[in-house]
Write an enzyme that holds these catalytic residues in place. Structure first.
Site, PDB file in Angstrom:
ATOM      1  N   SER A  49       2.371  -7.528   3.306  1.00 12.39           N
ATOM      2  CA  SER A  49       1.766  -8.651   4.027  1.00 12.39           C
ATOM      3  C   SER A  49       1.369  -9.769   3.076  1.00 12.39           C
ATOM      4  CB  SER A  49       0.536  -8.172   4.810  1.00 12.39           C
ATOM      5  OG  SER A  49       0.889  -7.175   5.737  1.00 12.39           O
ATOM      6  N   ASN A  50       0.838  -9.422   1.905  1.00 15.63           N
ATOM      7  CA  ASN A  50       0.502 -10.435   0.911  1.00 15.63           C
ATOM      8  C   ASN A  50       1.737 -11.035   0.264  1.00 15.63           C
ATOM      9  OD1 ASN A  50      -2.553 -10.620   0.543  1.00 15.63           O
ATOM     10  ND2 ASN A  50      -2.230  -8.413   0.575  1.00 15.63           N
ATOM     11  N   LYS A 168      -0.095   3.845   4.615  1.00 19.65           N
ATOM     12  CA  LYS A 168      -1.014   2.805   4.154  1.00 19.65           C
ATOM     13  C   LYS A 168      -1.836   2.383   5.363  1.00 19.65           C
ATOM     14  CE  LYS A 168      -1.681  -1.845   2.407  1.00 19.65           C
ATOM     15  NZ  LYS A 168      -1.120  -3.196   2.220  1.00 19.65           N
ATOM     16  N   SER A 170      -4.571   0.004   6.733  1.00 18.73           N
ATOM     17  CA  SER A 170      -5.284  -1.240   6.455  1.00 18.73           C
ATOM     18  C   SER A 170      -6.339  -1.567   7.502  1.00 18.73           C
ATOM     19  CB  SER A 170      -4.287  -2.406   6.347  1.00 18.73           C
ATOM     20  OG  SER A 170      -3.482  -2.256   5.206  1.00 18.73           O
ATOM     21  N   GLY A 193      -5.758   0.580   2.447  1.00 18.62           N
ATOM     22  CA  GLY A 193      -5.107  -0.722   2.442  1.00 18.62           C
ATOM     23  C   GLY A 193      -6.038  -1.865   2.098  1.00 18.62           C
TER      24      GLY A 193
END
Length: 304
Positions: A49-50, A168, A170, A193
């Site tokens: 996502s980053n 993961k 988040s 996450g």
């Protein structure tokens, strides 16, 4: 038989570098990895996502994975985000990432038709991807981006597949993380996450974390992890509490633009975001700089 991959430790989810015209800048991704290689990170996540994964073409995604693999070297685990909106697309992206050197793939759930994403549909999707994948698959639950929060039971069902090795998480739901760890197959690995809940996640049984904060404060994140592993809970607690404000700034509060701005401020390469994302404004930059200058957090230094 698929090899076992140990996901213990800390992984930064690397931003994807663009130049001022928003063109992919693979050499800057490699520059960041070279800088971060001074720290005892377990590996790197590219195209999360980053990493603005949804903003990239398939060719750009392949180039990004290849560049990260070259810079990371053989001693670090490389995870690559390969989630798409269809199973066919996800399999295609997964095979591409594997061919470019990814050790495992991180697959976010399809969410456009979220009303149709029943447990049966999601388990079938992940199972089909895992069947086709040449490398292990990690499930990615990211409610803030997908608008969906996969249940513990759904993830437990997914974990039965021999090529699905971890999660993961988040969403920060520690109860759900505990349910997954309790109900999933032996050896299934859960990764926090977000650095804001790293310590409680470790206490629940998480193997480590994929943490945006590790891009700019890798030593701090590693310190929380090591202090917990060494039984120094007082230090781990202090380090955890001091990380919460800055972590929130570069994740849920101001997101990718703030993370990239922080990296630029510290001598790494953040660079522009891709539109329609907008750069961090002056007010955010003032607040962000104040947080970066707070000595409570052991942030990255380019001269280290």
């Amino acid at each position: 038989m698929m090899k076992t991959l140990n996901l213990s430790g800390i992984f930064p989810p690397l931003p994807t570098a663009f130049d001022r015209n928003e063109n992919l800048c693979a050499e800057k991704i490699q520059f960041n990895i070279k800088c971060l290689s001074h720290y005892d990170l377990s590996g790197y996540l590219i195209l999360g996502s980053n990493g603005e994964q949804v903003m990239l073409s398939e060719a750009e995604k392949a180039e990004t994975v290849a560049a990260a693999r070259e810079a990371a070297g053989a001693g670090k685990i490389l995870l690559a985000g390969t989630g798409g909106q269809s199973t066919r697309e996800t399999i295609r992206l997964t095979k591409s990432a594997a061919s470019e050197g990814a050790d495992a793939v991180l697959v976010i759930n399809p969410a456009y038709y979220k009303g149709q994403m029943t447990q049966q549909a999601l388990v079938s999707h992940y199972s089909d991807v895992a069947d086709a994948s040449p490398v292990p698959v990690v499930v990615y639950n990211m409610p803030a981006c997908t608008g969906m929060d996969m249940s513990a039971q759904t993830i437990i069902e997914m974990s039965k597949h021999p090529n699905i090795i971890g999660l993961k998480e988040s969403g920060g739901n520690l109860v759900k993380m505990g349910e997954v760890l309790h109900g999933s197959k032996e050896g299934f690995q859960v990764l926090a996450g977000g650095a804001g809940f790293l310590l409680p996640a470790l206490a629940t049984g998480a193997a480590g974390g994929i943490l945006a904060l590790a891009n700019i404060a890798p030593a701090h994140c590693i310190d929380i992890y090591r202090s917990f592993r060494n039984g120094d809970m007082d230090r781990a607690r202090r380090m955890q509490l001091s990380a919460i404000a800055l972590n929130g700034a570069v994740t849920s509060k101001w997101g990718v633009p703030a993370l990239k701005a922080a990296m630029d401020h510290l001598g790494l390469y953040g660079g522009p975001v891709r539109r329609p994302l907008l750069p961090a404004g002056d007010e955010i930059m003032r607040a962000l700089t104040e947080l970066l200058n707070d000595e409570a957090v052991n942030i990255y230094t380019i001269n280290e």
